[in-house]
Every structure is written in structure tokens, then in C-alpha cells.
Design an enzyme around this catalytic site. Structure first.
Site, mmCIF file in Angstrom:
data_model
loop_
_atom_site.group_PDB
_atom_site.id
_atom_site.type_symbol
_atom_site.label_atom_id
_atom_site.label_comp_id
_atom_site.label_asym_id
_atom_site.label_seq_id
_atom_site.Cartn_x
_atom_site.Cartn_y
_atom_site.Cartn_z
ATOM 1 N N LYS A 93 55.145 -8.889 -3.013
ATOM 2 C CA LYS A 93 55.798 -7.626 -2.725
ATOM 3 C C LYS A 93 54.798 -6.687 -2.084
ATOM 4 C CE LYS A 93 58.010 -3.645 -4.943
ATOM 5 N NZ LYS A 93 58.452 -3.047 -6.227
ATOM 6 N N SER A 146 48.893 -3.690 1.497
ATOM 7 C CA SER A 146 47.762 -4.601 1.736
ATOM 8 C C SER A 146 46.897 -4.797 0.502
ATOM 9 C CB SER A 146 46.900 -4.110 2.919
ATOM 10 O OG SER A 146 47.677 -3.976 4.091
ATOM 11 N N ARG A 147 47.466 -4.534 -0.671
ATOM 12 C CA ARG A 147 46.751 -4.683 -1.949
ATOM 13 C C ARG A 147 45.563 -3.733 -2.081
ATOM 14 N NH1 ARG A 147 50.949 -6.808 -2.545
ATOM 15 N NH2 ARG A 147 51.412 -8.756 -3.631
ATOM 16 N N LEU A 148 45.522 -2.696 -1.267
ATOM 17 C CA LEU A 148 44.476 -1.674 -1.384
ATOM 18 C C LEU A 148 45.030 -0.543 -2.249
ATOM 19 C CD1 LEU A 148 43.107 -1.656 2.279
ATOM 20 C CD2 LEU A 148 42.229 -2.880 0.282
#
Length: 210
Positions: free
Chosen positions: A8, A188-190
């Protein structure tokens, strides 16, 4: 479907130092109220993690029943597994996960029992069947079948009628936070991840890498 392929992208909001509260309790209050206003399922549900004498951690979901500058409060059976583990090691961790808002709050600290007066006051507000259930269920103990619970509930219902007192083995706990973490999912998982830790009677806010 391969479970490893489930992903997600988190893009609902952000959490910056400039727009977060200096006091973690105020930040928690803001986020909890937003979760309630957003009508997420059970916004008051939190995971409690404790550690037993064998050093094995265990978790379970309970419901927050109060919070203020003294800490986070929930109620349970003192003779349950979590009650026994807290008696041996009074430190615990809490976690709220509001999936729809892409937010997580983690809280760690020392746990103490709330006063008998506070436990009595809250117990009196519970629905009658919940008050009877507190007497009927030997929480975390092995029982042969559900009949044990039904029979015990009938027994205590007949004994106490409409006014069951609070069982001596049932009451509240309060976790006194020394560490908070607020996590906001980002693209972006940041992710945004702010930690508040207690230092010299003040809260230090710092960003952690996700």
C-alpha cells in the site's frame, strides 16, 4: 495471491516538527480525537505488551478508558496473564493503529494500579452483563468448556441481581509514559516518525528514520 506482493502507498498526511505538538499528550489527544471524528473502527482499541518471568513478550488488545498528564488508563482482571506479568515486571508498551488514517502511536513506561476509588467508579458505569462477567470469568485460566462461564454468570447474576460490586481481582492500570512515538505513513516508505522522550523533567522531540 502472494502475501509478499500485498503493498500500500501511504499518502494521506504528513507529520512535521513544525506542525506537531511540543507535548506528546497533546499530540495524542489531537490524533485520538481525529480518529474518533473519522469514525475509524474502534479508535479506542490499543495493544498492550508485557513481558513474563521467562522474558517472553505477549500482547493483547484492550480499550483505553482515560488519559491525562498522569498516564493512559485501562481496566482488566488483575489475575489475568497480563496482570501477573505486570506484577513481576511493571513496565509495558502500548500501541494504537489507526489503519484508515495511516497512523501508529507507540507508548512505553511504568505501570501502576489506579486507586480503588477510581476502579469502583468506572466499574459502576459498566453494563450489568459486563459487571457480572468480571465475576464469572477466571481470565487466562484453562476451562473445560463454555458451560463454565455460562454457569458462573448465572450464579453471580442470581447472587448480586442488579448491583454486583467490583470484584477484588478487577480494576484499573495506568501507564506513565516516558517515551512516545508517532508514526505517519508517507509515500515511498519514507514515513514520518517522531519520538518524544523524557529528559530532565522535559520532553525532547526528535525525528527517527523510518
Amino acid at each position: 495471491m502472494n502475501i509478499a506482493d500485498i503493498r500500500k502507498s501511504y499518502e494521506k498526511a504528513e507529520l512535521s516538527e513544525a506542525h506537531s505538538q511540543a507535548d506528546p499528550l497533546m499530540q495524542f489527544d489531537q490524533w485520538l480525537k481525529e480518529a474518533i471524528a473519522s469514525e475509524v473502527p474502534e479508535p479506542n482499541a490499543m495493544t498492550v505488551a508485557t513481558v513474563g518471568p521467562d522474558l517472553r513478550p505477549s500482547t493483547r488488545v484492550v480499550l483505553i478508558k482515560g488519559y491525562d498528564e498522569r498516564g493512559i488508563v485501562w481496566y482488566t482482571n488483575y489475575e489475568s496473564q497480563k496482570g501477573q506479568e505486570l506484577a513481576g515486571n511493571p513496565y509495558a508498551a502500548l500501541q494504537f493503529h489507526w489503519v484508515e488514517l495511516e497512523r501508529v502511536v507507540r507508548i512505553e513506561g511504568l505501570v501502576e494500579k489506579v486507586s480503588a476509588e477510581d476502579s469502583d467508579a468506572y466499574f459502576a458505569t459498566r453494563p450489568l452483563d459486563s459487571r457480572i462477567g468480571a465475576w464469572a470469568s477466571p481470565q487466562s485460566q484453562v476451562i473445560p468448556d463454555r458451560t463454565v462461564l455460562v454457569t458462573a454468570a448465572a450464579k453471580y447474576g442470581a447472587k448480586f441481581l442488579l448491583h454486583p460490586p467490583r470484584p477484588p481481582h478487577w480494576g484499573g492500570y495506568r501507564l506513565k509514559p516516558d517515551t512516545w512515538q508517532f508514526w505517519q505513513g508517507r509515500k515511498s516508505r519514507l514515513h514520518d516518525r517522531l519520538r518524544y522522550r523524557r529528559e530532565n523533567d522535559a520532553w525532547v522531540r526528535e525525528r527517527l528514520a523510518p
